[in-house]
Enzyme design. Structure first.
Site, PDB file in Angstrom:
ATOM      1  N   GLU A   1       0.852  -1.203   0.000  1.00 45.82           N
ATOM      2  CA  GLU A   1       0.000   0.000   0.000  1.00 45.82           C
ATOM      3  C   GLU A   1       0.880   1.243   0.000  1.00 45.82           C
ATOM      4  OE1 GLU A   1      -2.073  -1.017   3.725  1.00 45.82           O
ATOM      5  OE2 GLU A   1      -3.757  -1.740   2.536  1.00 45.82           O
TER       6      GLU A   1
ATOM      7  N   CYS B   1     -10.277   0.031   7.970  1.00 43.61           N
ATOM      8  CA  CYS B   1      -9.762   1.321   8.422  1.00 43.61           C
ATOM      9  C   CYS B   1     -10.471   2.497   7.760  1.00 43.61           C
ATOM     10  CB  CYS B   1      -8.266   1.408   8.162  1.00 43.61           C
ATOM     11  SG  CYS B   1      -7.791   0.978   6.489  1.00 43.61           S
TER      12      CYS B   1
END
Lengths: 681, 681
Positions: B340, B436
């Site tokens: 990421e 998240c």
């Protein structure tokens, strides 16, 4: 047992003498550099490269069998270990096959002795029942045939069979061939539909095509039957838990060999292994590209020899999907790294392409079988495209460095930082832990003589234009065809007939799709092609006599190629080709930021001679337009702005530029490369 | 102990009343849909989505601690299990923080009671020494602080601290805040340079920024010192085996938590964790994008409050690298799925982009801290860009579906077949196993009032144009600023002053870079911007009195944006923006094969009103050119040819086309989407 062989359609390599300047250089490179270099690699004698251990594996296996025979207990058996890939045997087999082809043209007593000794080593590693596989012999002697999905036993068998056939064809020596027949006879007792046999088939196709070759050379119908069994059993029970890979997997109680995409992924991803459906139900090319083309090479061979309409249709359907929807302009296939596999129709990313060298070699084999099945330029045009672009790109001009992956766009400075490029190397490597490609290149180049012509009934098709002398037999008359040309650089090809007595037959000359205005003269007389052109071949039928000659002119214009508009990755882009060659831009000639260069409609091209590493190559000189640096300063706080908010028409400055043949890229150090260039019309 | 708080620079949310039509709708969506929906998810009460187990984890941990206290043996302890991610606690913390912000604007006794009860549950799961973490409490009670690189204890602590600060600010209730102070006091005894402490720091930054917020609200210098310790210790011994992650890893004897990129990759890939170098040595944005922006949000906060020149320089250097070399036009960062993470300068692929929603939220927080540090439009322009494009795109217009990944080009039919797209979803999802993003969107939207203005000394900067009433204090005088506008659709913004006594101060209006000709009138009098513009803000200094008003006009032209010529993925392409919004093409309006559409220089745009799911949005209508299907039939055997060998100029047909705001894409079913369009000049 004595067999009558089935004449293979491939021209006997002993009857072909390649004299071509372009290909002779490559064949010399294979003989003088690649074969000795790879022999060194297989013997772990090249410093600082990935260890192969192939020869060592056979020595360990042979010693183990000897000890078993003597009921002895050699320390070697305990200490020595099989090393690396479960299919390591196949690298040696492909090398032996390449040696066999090379010996046809370049007899070499020392090399032949090395080959004989290597064959003896292989035979020493053969079990009494015929079985050969160093991995299972050394590491899992009790687990033969328990993991077909993953463990490559039949794949390695296939490569050994191919090597044995080639070695027999070259040398006439039966020892290797006989050993492999024993192996296959044993395999035939193990696999089949009978209840006392395993209903399995290999995770990596290869034995199918090898069995067809063995069938041709021996005439033993059982080998064709076994090939048919493997082909037809593939994908059985695909929709139930009785799929063979599920069955064998359950028997192993969760033990698996590969886990890099999760436990037992290779058993589970059945499309990867071409085992998700019976072949007759396959609509599109999917899964591992090499497995796909190896499988259909065998299927096409079987389909021809058995005149099986359904299999012929399957081969044609999948050929068309692959070449019309999923093939790069370089004749490369397999667009993604994950699973080394096809993606979907019209999805050919240039920078993340996987496009394995071996896949294009398999594509050539498949094309060759399709041509033999039903002659058509659609097969041989692709054969030429894959050969002159991806396959040649797979090896450096020094014969000692190799690409496994062949992208069409490379930006070296971004590769280390973006994992979508993890599989991409900006320069050729000396060897690989999975070393399938180097010996595969060696065997295709050394056997190139088999691909020049296809003889079918009384038609001789010219597939590849390679200067050569080839002896053919027509109506029991020996005919020698001498091809002269300086392909792929020059447009003139001449073909001369030599024979004692005139014979009537057809010479069918491939008119490549890339050539808009081919012209042919027979004995100096230009002939009209309108009525004699069939499936891309000009058919010239006459009573050919000694000294007859054909002059074929394939005008080699520089072409601006665009892609089908469905192919989003290439929209608005142009590739440059000339003759069979795809060209590319390299940083070495054109500086960095190749993406800033675009091609105007008005651009003209001049042929220039390559220098340095590119000596002997024809390069293309032109003028491209280079996007200027940001000049909208009034809109931006500095020239470093990442986004220019109200852009005016980009100003572009003409810049001299050079295109080089794609196959020759990456021979001048690390730098950017790009095939598809923005069309600046 | 009593603390004197340090006034935070954020405007007190209780003093901001957002009346904006655009944002009120979103804040209602958060209050009415997202907060209840996420509460359901955290309680595992939403059918058919990924389980969260967050509340359950706290219940299990609380029960366990109770049993320990009673020396009892509750069966729950044995049967119940912590579920899923090691950082699951943070989802609940972010939800509580969002609730705290939402309660400011929308008091809700029932919701506040739920929050109070949840806080009591959290406190029940707090150990006597102050420690809170349900994963370690339930699963590894003896292994606290043994795996900072991977196990997120300090990260979860940070989110709990932020929630407690927000809840205290809204409600004035100290219970949660005090509990968190006990936790931090304990953390302060564990970490530090002293030999009896651990010299570690978190694998995922977050506690640094949370400690700075806790410092502001409590005035406790130790919290700032602890933040400084975590920031300055990061990357220590980066060039030796004494790096903290190596040290703690050796102590664990090979036990690790994550292995999806190989064993212990998270400990080993130190750039991923921003732990490869001390921050002062970092030259470019690398590693996990969320970790990066969270870290530098804290660093910028610390740098401002400590007036630390070196840290200020570090923040500016990395801000510039990130925004001028590695940020998408949508204000998205983190170009690759693997890790990421950032890739490298000028490498922003549109289709394989990762560009996590949370990373853009962190980017806004970082921008806000930079603005507070050194007011400059370069920060608030990016804040606006990230907010109106990527962050809003992260949530569907129904408030119940979310994007984690925000690509700029999507071709849904190719996604399932090419693994380079494995992380890309063509439609928003209901929840994620790593959840998240949804609560992060909830907390940023519900706290939006903090971002409208920055008050620094006697300057009030307008950062975001959001209709609102805000009470500020200047020279002990309460001033109410009423902003009215219909942003981002309309260009008129008015600002009205209400106060009892006139006060001299500066109102500094952001003049977005995208607006070429902003104009300002004060009390009806147009003023010249030449001399009052500084760092992108028009500074109007005067004695402001009641009823003074400013009219700001930000002309919203449709802009053709191009990229820096180094950015190869966007060469020859144009993006369309208007005001703060980036626009895109969708299949719903324009049919499939969006890549075939190109934009002529002569194209004009009309503003039209969205209908259906896009009601209330301003769309852009224009005419694009569509590449026609193959028409070079004479060169090809059929229209299906993948390569057209001698292409003529592509013929293109005008086609009516509609661009929609990027943030609103994917609300009308699955289809193609594309931001960057070929420039057909």
């Amino acid at each position: 047992m004595k067999f009558t062989s089935i004449a293979p359609m491939e021209i006997d390599l002993k009857k072909v003498d390649i004299t071509d300047p372009f290909w002779s250089e490559y064949q010399h490179l294979i003989k003088d550099i690649a074969i000795p270099y790879q022999w060194g690699a297989l013997n772990d004698a090249i410093p600082d490269i990935e260890a192969s251990h192939s020869i060592e594996n056979f020595k360990i296996a042979a010693a183990k069998l000897e000890n078993i025979a003597r009921q002895d207990n050699n320390p070697l058996e305990k200490e020595a270990e099989f090393y690396d890939m479960v299919f390591q045997d196949s690298d040696l087999a492909k090398w032996l096959e390449a040696v066999a082809y090379s010996l046809c043209k370049y007899p070499d007593a020392a090399l032949e002795q090395t080959a004989d000794e290597t064959i003896e080593l292989i035979i020493k590693a053969q079990h009494k029942d015929g079985y050969i596989n160093t991995y299972f012999t050394v590491k899992e002697p009790d687990n033969r045939w328990t993991n077909l999905a993953e463990c490559h036993e039949l794949y390695c068998a296939g490569h050994l069979i191919e090597a044995a056939v080639a070695y027999f064809n070259t040398t006439g020596k039966r020892r290797f061939l006989d050993a492999m027949c024993r192996f296959v006879d044993y395999i035939d007792t193990v696999f089949g539909l009978e209840t006392n046999k395993l209903q399995g088939y290999p995770g990596h196709p290869e034995i199918e095509l090898a069995l067809m070759r063995l069938y041709e050379v021996t005439g033993n119908e059982r080998y064709q039957s076994l090939a048919r069994y493997f082909v037809e059993q593939r994908g059985a029970n695909y929709d139930s838990d009785q799929h063979y890979y599920a069955v064998e997997s359950r028997k192993r109680l969760g033990v698996y060999h590969y886990d890099h995409y999760g436990p037992a992924w290779m058993s589970k991803d059945r499309a990867y292994s071409q085992a998700h459906l019976p072949i007759s139900d396959q609509k599109v090319a999917v899964g591992h590209a090499v497995r796909f083309v190896y499988l259909y090479t065998g299927v096409a061979h079987l389909a021809r020899l058995s005149a099986d309409k359904d299999k012929i249709e399957t081969c044609k359907r999948l050929w068309n999907n692959m070449t019309c929807r999923q093939m790069y302009i370089t004749g490369a296939i397999g667009a993604q790294g994950r699973g080394e596999s096809f993606t979907s129709d019209y999805d050919l990313p240039n920078d993340t392409a996987y496009t394995e060298t071996c896949a294009s070699i398999g594509l050539i084999m498949f094309a060759n079988r399709m041509m033999q099945l039903e002659p058509d330029r659609i097969y041989t045009d692709v054969m030429e495209r894959a050969l002159y672009n991806t396959v040649l790109a797979g090896m450096a001009l020094d014969g000692k460095h190799f690409f496994y992956v062949n992208p069409l766009e490379v930006s070296p400075k971004h590769i280390p930082h973006n994992h979508i490029y993890d599989h991409v190397k900006p320069v050729r490597q000396r060897w690989f832990s999975c070393a399938c490609c180097p010996p595969n290149i060696a065997r295709i180049i050394s056997s190139l003589g088999q691909y020049i012509y296809t003889q079918k009934d009384k038609v001789i098709y010219t597939n590849l234009y390679i200067a050569s002398q080839t002896k053919l037999t027509l109506n029991n008359e020996e005919v020698t065809l001498t091809m002269a040309c300086n392909y792929p650089w020059e447009e003139q090809i001449s073909l001369k007939v030599a024979c004692q007595n005139a014979v009537e037959y057809t010479i069918a000359l491939r008119l490549p799709l890339w050539c808009k205005n081919p012209s042919i003269a027979v004995n100096g007389q230009k002939i009209s092609l309108d009525k004699i052109s069939l499936k891309g071949y000009a058919h010239i039928t006459r009573e050919w006599k000694n000294d007859d000659h054909i002059e074929l002119t394939l005008k080699m214009e520089v072409l601006r190629v665009k892609s089908h508009p469905k192919l989003r990755q290439n929209i608005g882009k142009i590739a440059i080709s000339r003759g069979p060659l795809v060209y590319c831009l390299e940083q070495a000639d054109n500086g960095e930021d190749l993406h800033q260069l675009s091609l105007a409609r008005t651009a003209t091209f001049a042929l220039i001679k390559g220098v340095g590493a590119l000596t002997g190559k024809t390069l293309l000189q032109t003028t491209l337009l280079k996007e200027d640096a940001n000049d909208d300063e009034d809109n931006n706080e500095d020239n470093d702005a990442l986004y220019i908010l109200d852009s005016k028409t980009a100003s572009k400055t003409p810049q001299p530029a050079v295109f080089v043949p794609y196959f020759a890229w990456g021979n001048r150090g690390i730098g950017e490369m790009r095939v598809w260039v923005d069309d600046s019309y």
